[in-house]
Scaffold this motif. Structure first.
Motif, mmCIF file in Angstrom:
data_model
loop_
_atom_site.group_PDB
_atom_site.id
_atom_site.type_symbol
_atom_site.label_atom_id
_atom_site.label_comp_id
_atom_site.label_asym_id
_atom_site.label_seq_id
_atom_site.Cartn_x
_atom_site.Cartn_y
_atom_site.Cartn_z
ATOM 1 N N GLU A 19 11.235 11.736 11.300
ATOM 2 C CA GLU A 19 12.574 11.346 10.887
ATOM 3 C C GLU A 19 12.530 10.042 10.100
ATOM 4 N N LEU A 20 12.951 10.097 8.843
ATOM 5 C CA LEU A 20 12.956 8.892 8.008
ATOM 6 C C LEU A 20 14.231 8.082 8.170
ATOM 7 N N PHE A 21 15.283 8.715 8.649
ATOM 8 C CA PHE A 21 16.594 8.090 8.581
ATOM 9 C C PHE A 21 17.118 7.684 9.947
ATOM 10 N N GLU A 22 16.198 7.513 10.878
ATOM 11 C CA GLU A 22 16.564 7.115 12.235
ATOM 12 C C GLU A 22 16.739 5.605 12.291
ATOM 13 N N MET A 45 0.828 -1.204 0.000
ATOM 14 C CA MET A 45 0.000 0.000 0.000
ATOM 15 C C MET A 45 0.867 1.260 0.000
ATOM 16 N N ILE A 46 1.950 1.241 0.786
ATOM 17 C CA ILE A 46 2.872 2.371 0.791
ATOM 18 C C ILE A 46 3.433 2.589 -0.601
ATOM 19 N N ASP A 47 3.875 1.521 -1.243
ATOM 20 C CA ASP A 47 4.445 1.652 -2.581
ATOM 21 C C ASP A 47 3.420 2.169 -3.576
ATOM 22 N N GLU A 58 5.362 5.447 9.123
ATOM 23 C CA GLU A 58 6.174 5.514 10.340
ATOM 24 C C GLU A 58 6.250 4.149 11.025
ATOM 25 N N SER A 59 5.125 3.446 11.109
ATOM 26 C CA SER A 59 5.097 2.146 11.759
ATOM 27 C C SER A 59 5.977 1.135 11.039
ATOM 28 N N ARG A 60 5.888 1.109 9.710
ATOM 29 C CA ARG A 60 6.675 0.139 8.957
ATOM 30 C C ARG A 60 8.158 0.503 8.970
ATOM 31 N N MET A 61 8.479 1.808 9.008
ATOM 32 C CA MET A 61 9.870 2.211 9.064
ATOM 33 C C MET A 61 10.517 1.807 10.387
ATOM 34 N N LYS A 62 9.716 1.641 11.433
ATOM 35 C CA LYS A 62 10.250 1.221 12.725
ATOM 36 C C LYS A 62 10.662 -0.246 12.719
ATOM 37 N N THR A 63 10.047 -1.039 11.867
ATOM 38 C CA THR A 63 10.270 -2.483 11.919
ATOM 39 C C THR A 63 10.986 -3.040 10.700
ATOM 40 N N ARG A 64 10.919 -2.347 9.569
ATOM 41 C CA ARG A 64 11.598 -2.837 8.375
ATOM 42 C C ARG A 64 13.091 -2.538 8.444
ATOM 43 N N ALA A 65 13.888 -3.394 7.815
ATOM 44 C CA ALA A 65 15.324 -3.147 7.756
ATOM 45 C C ALA A 65 15.649 -2.012 6.793
ATOM 46 N N ALA A 66 14.761 -1.750 5.833
ATOM 47 C CA ALA A 66 14.968 -0.688 4.849
ATOM 48 C C ALA A 66 13.613 -0.214 4.360
ATOM 49 N N PRO A 67 13.555 0.974 3.755
ATOM 50 C CA PRO A 67 12.284 1.417 3.180
ATOM 51 C C PRO A 67 11.788 0.455 2.106
#
Length: 233
Positions: A163-166, A69-71, A112-121
């Motif tokens: 923050e996207l790059f945290e 969905m993000i993509d 934000e939720s997926r960025m917390k758990t994924r290894a990469a975007p």
């Protein structure tokens, strides 16, 4: 589309084949209507007129659904203009991303939720960020200044403030992660950036980032901008 006649003589349209694109677009529409918290595989299946198990051929689980969905939403962001200076092109794309998020107000929470758990975007988000780095580089930015600019802009690059790059602890490795040589070929600008930044293993901003420097850089840039606005009054 070819019409199909039933035994009773009525004419119906053939069923549209189920596809990943249909699953994702239906999921996005349901999230737009009722919020992402109410989204479920069962509801998506009902909307598509299929059994829930049919969906798993196209999305393996809820996390893969959310990533897809993000993509799909990133695909709504306007491509970079072919003419114009770097500042105009970046601004236009960021504002396009902002308009996309206004159409889908649930999206920042999911990103934000997926960025917390994924290894990469996600792949589409990686492609988008890579293209943005390319715009800065084509505009004459040295790679270290691109790095700082990305930290300053953060998720504003995709239309909201986070923050996207945290680099957060607890992220699970991505079993489908691309090999380094494939990453370098597919995302050359991000690869250049990753190879160029100074390494600070204790940084809370991200591996390879000096968080104190990035904090002061963003602060000074903000203060300089405020000073410019003050002087213009």
């Amino acid at each position: 589309m070819v019409e199909i006649a039933t035994q009773a003589g009525a004419v119906t349209q053939p069923r549209v084949p189920l596809s990943r694109t249909r699953v994702l677009s239906t999921a996005v529409a349901l999230a737009d209507a009722g919020g992402v918290d109410a989204l479920s595989m069962r509801r998506i299946a009902q909307a598509l007129g299929v059994v829930p198990m049919a969906l798993y051929k196209h999305v393996a689980n809820k996390n893969e659904l959310l990533d897809g969905m993000i993509d799909a939403l990133v695909g709504e962001i306007d491509p970079p203009a072919e003419d114009g200076d770097w500042k105009t092109v970046v601004r236009q794309r960021v504002l396009s991303a902002r308009r996309m998020l206004l159409r889908h107000p649930w999206a920042p929470e999911v990103i934000e939720s997926r960025m917390k758990t994924r290894a990469a975007p996600t792949p589409a988000l990686l492609e988008y960020l890579d293209s943005m780095v390319g715009i800065f580089r084509a505009g004459g930015f040295p790679i270290d200044l691109v790095h700082h600019a990305l930290h300053v802009m953060g998720s504003r690059l995709v239309g909201f403030s986070q923050e996207l790059f945290e680099d957060r602890p607890g992220r699970t490795p991505d079993p489908d992660a691309l090999a380094p040589e494939v990453m370098a070929a597919r995302f050359p600008h991000l690869t250049e950036l990753a190879m160029a930044v100074a390494h600070d293993p204790d940084s809370v901003v991200g591996s390879g980032c000096d968080d104190q420097f990035e904090f002061e850089f963003a602060l000074d840039l903000t203060l300089d901008g405020l000073e410019r606005l003050l002087n213009a009054t």
